[in-house]
Motif scaffolding. Sequence first.
Motif, mmCIF file in Angstrom:
data_model
loop_
_atom_site.group_PDB
_atom_site.id
_atom_site.type_symbol
_atom_site.label_atom_id
_atom_site.label_comp_id
_atom_site.label_asym_id
_atom_site.label_seq_id
_atom_site.Cartn_x
_atom_site.Cartn_y
_atom_site.Cartn_z
ATOM 1 N N VAL A 1 15.538 5.190 7.704
ATOM 2 C CA VAL A 1 15.876 6.162 8.745
ATOM 3 C C VAL A 1 15.083 7.462 8.675
ATOM 4 O O VAL A 1 15.078 8.239 9.638
ATOM 5 C CB VAL A 1 17.391 6.496 8.706
ATOM 6 C CG1 VAL A 1 18.220 5.261 9.037
ATOM 7 C CG2 VAL A 1 17.808 7.049 7.346
ATOM 8 N N VAL A 2 14.404 7.713 7.562
ATOM 9 C CA VAL A 2 13.668 8.975 7.416
ATOM 10 C C VAL A 2 12.178 8.717 7.638
ATOM 11 O O VAL A 2 11.535 8.027 6.842
ATOM 12 C CB VAL A 2 13.889 9.591 6.022
ATOM 13 C CG1 VAL A 2 13.070 10.874 5.887
ATOM 14 C CG2 VAL A 2 15.373 9.877 5.801
ATOM 15 N N PRO A 3 11.596 9.276 8.719
ATOM 16 C CA PRO A 3 10.175 9.031 9.001
ATOM 17 C C PRO A 3 9.262 9.649 7.951
ATOM 18 O O PRO A 3 9.540 10.722 7.420
ATOM 19 C CB PRO A 3 9.974 9.703 10.371
ATOM 20 C CG PRO A 3 11.335 9.802 10.973
ATOM 21 C CD PRO A 3 12.256 10.021 9.812
ATOM 22 N N ALA A 4 8.185 8.925 7.663
ATOM 23 C CA ALA A 4 7.140 9.423 6.768
ATOM 24 C C ALA A 4 5.826 8.844 7.246
ATOM 25 O O ALA A 4 5.771 7.691 7.666
ATOM 26 C CB ALA A 4 7.421 9.010 5.327
ATOM 27 N N VAL A 5 4.781 9.653 7.204
ATOM 28 C CA VAL A 5 3.449 9.198 7.625
ATOM 29 C C VAL A 5 2.482 9.489 6.484
ATOM 30 O O VAL A 5 1.785 10.507 6.482
ATOM 31 C CB VAL A 5 2.992 9.893 8.923
ATOM 32 C CG1 VAL A 5 1.649 9.319 9.387
ATOM 33 C CG2 VAL A 5 4.043 9.741 10.023
ATOM 34 N N PRO A 6 2.405 8.597 5.495
ATOM 35 C CA PRO A 6 1.473 8.816 4.380
ATOM 36 C C PRO A 6 0.027 8.863 4.872
ATOM 37 O O PRO A 6 -0.310 8.286 5.921
ATOM 38 C CB PRO A 6 1.701 7.583 3.486
ATOM 39 C CG PRO A 6 3.038 7.046 3.892
ATOM 40 C CD PRO A 6 3.190 7.370 5.346
ATOM 41 N N GLN B 1 0.799 -1.222 0.000
ATOM 42 C CA GLN B 1 0.000 0.000 0.000
ATOM 43 C C GLN B 1 0.834 1.275 0.000
ATOM 44 O O GLN B 1 0.416 2.290 -0.574
ATOM 45 C CB GLN B 1 -0.933 0.006 1.215
ATOM 46 C CG GLN B 1 -1.998 -1.080 1.168
ATOM 47 C CD GLN B 1 -2.981 -0.986 2.330
ATOM 48 O OE1 GLN B 1 -2.832 -0.148 3.221
ATOM 49 N NE2 GLN B 1 -3.972 -1.843 2.327
ATOM 50 N N TYR B 2 1.999 1.250 0.656
ATOM 51 C CA TYR B 2 2.755 2.499 0.838
ATOM 52 C C TYR B 2 4.196 2.413 0.349
ATOM 53 O O TYR B 2 4.996 3.303 0.640
ATOM 54 C CB TYR B 2 2.734 2.909 2.315
ATOM 55 C CG TYR B 2 1.336 3.155 2.829
ATOM 56 C CD1 TYR B 2 0.638 4.307 2.471
ATOM 57 C CD2 TYR B 2 0.703 2.233 3.653
ATOM 58 C CE1 TYR B 2 -0.650 4.535 2.929
ATOM 59 C CE2 TYR B 2 -0.591 2.450 4.118
ATOM 60 C CZ TYR B 2 -1.254 3.599 3.746
ATOM 61 O OH TYR B 2 -2.550 3.819 4.199
ATOM 62 N N GLY B 3 4.528 1.352 -0.376
ATOM 63 C CA GLY B 3 5.886 1.243 -0.882
ATOM 64 C C GLY B 3 6.893 1.132 0.262
ATOM 65 O O GLY B 3 6.672 0.419 1.237
ATOM 66 N N LEU B 4 7.988 1.879 0.142
ATOM 67 C CA LEU B 4 9.046 1.832 1.160
ATOM 68 C C LEU B 4 8.840 2.829 2.298
ATOM 69 O O LEU B 4 9.636 2.869 3.237
ATOM 70 C CB LEU B 4 10.400 2.120 0.499
ATOM 71 C CG LEU B 4 10.856 1.152 -0.603
ATOM 72 C CD1 LEU B 4 12.139 1.668 -1.246
ATOM 73 C CD2 LEU B 4 11.082 -0.253 -0.043
ATOM 74 N N HIS B 5 7.782 3.619 2.249
ATOM 75 C CA HIS B 5 7.629 4.757 3.157
ATOM 76 C C HIS B 5 7.550 4.380 4.639
ATOM 77 O O HIS B 5 7.822 5.223 5.496
ATOM 78 C CB HIS B 5 6.403 5.583 2.768
ATOM 79 C CG HIS B 5 6.543 6.293 1.457
ATOM 80 N ND1 HIS B 5 7.486 7.260 1.233
ATOM 81 C CD2 HIS B 5 5.864 6.150 0.287
ATOM 82 C CE1 HIS B 5 7.388 7.703 -0.006
ATOM 83 N NE2 HIS B 5 6.410 7.044 -0.606
ATOM 84 N N LEU B 6 7.146 3.144 4.971
ATOM 85 C CA LEU B 6 6.998 2.761 6.379
ATOM 86 C C LEU B 6 8.158 1.907 6.887
ATOM 87 O O LEU B 6 8.083 1.362 7.994
ATOM 88 C CB LEU B 6 5.671 2.025 6.593
ATOM 89 C CG LEU B 6 4.404 2.818 6.250
ATOM 90 C CD1 LEU B 6 3.164 2.027 6.649
ATOM 91 C CD2 LEU B 6 4.403 4.183 6.920
#
Length: 397
Positions: free
Chosen positions: A180-185, A39-44
């Motif tokens: 290492v880089v936070p993301a909250v899609p 659903q979110y690729g590598l973002h989580l």
Amino acid sequence: MPKSLSLRSGLGSILFWSVISAAFIGPGSVTACTMAGAQYGLHLLWVLTFATFGTVWLQEAASRITIATGRDLGQTIALANRQRGKTVPVLLFLAVWLGCAAYQAGNILGAVSGLVLLTGWSAKWLTLLVGLICLILLAIGSTQWIANFLGIIVFAMGGAFAYVAFGASPPAGEVLKALVVPAVPAGSLLLINSLIGTTIVPYNLFFGSGITQGQTLSEMRLGIWIAVLLGGFISVVLLIAGLLVTGGFSFVNMATVLNDRLGEWGGFLFAFGLFAAGFASSLTAPLAAAVTARSLLGWSAHSWQYRLVLVGVIAVGLAFGLSEYNPVTIIVVVQAINGILLPAVTLFLFLAVNDRNLIPAEYRNSWAQNVAMVSVVVISLLLGGWNVWLAIQKLLI
């Protein structure tokens, strides 16, 4: 004089602590991680970095308490709060029991989903069969060799996912950045809490603390670091393998991906591995709840209360298993529940490991360890609180 860490004792400790990594590589991890990738690729990926290191920090602190005092985490918490009577131990036990019951729902659903993929039989009858076998095995106490065997299958499935993940070929730079880089899609908060809850398993803190006796600090630390990092690696490759899923995530679609990449045996391995992960965890969750009750409340392993805890956890899992809800949805939600409950357990662990009256100075947390533990509490509390607030808003609209 402290015992030195030999090659033999080091390898033995790694195998010993692999029970912790095997415990969080269950249906929850398979579902939440692959769904996150789909659903979110590598973002989580950053969530898995946080949760893996959080598991190491918290498990090491809980186990250090046992090495320092000869008491497990539950006994130490009960002793530290003895002036309040049974209030704190009872409330903490209820929180852990709720978490174990939630896990059990996902465990049984995962095991049955794997069996359905393998056999095509009725999910309802398979659910009853899995629940009955769990009850029988826990009643006679012959669970260790089965859990070990099924754990091997789970790690074999992890190896298959690692092969598939490398086949997905995401750019290495993007993977490292996402770690290492936070993301909250948008819409990802429930899944973020699920990833935390399925990796930093609250009951493992009590379970692991109780099996630490007899180890040195160096043996314990080496075993925890390597075993948990291995579990974290499997979680990462599960997420990357999820990049290959098209048309929405489901167990059938995931099995299809493995079939396409590995041949027919890939889909079979996924189905059997999903069953193995669910069934092994279905034995662990009720037992962990009962061990926590014995630790916090002093109940005997032969008491009716102890047995009632076991049966209650299995009953909740069966109730959800017999419902007609989507197993993937339930598995994700129950892992999120544990992510929300995590700060309560972590707070008492933090207080216990810093208690000057109970823990010798050389075993208490350093300032760096305190910062690490506080970060786990604060981040989990913020994410869990945010999730609860969004749920309340939906109810009010």
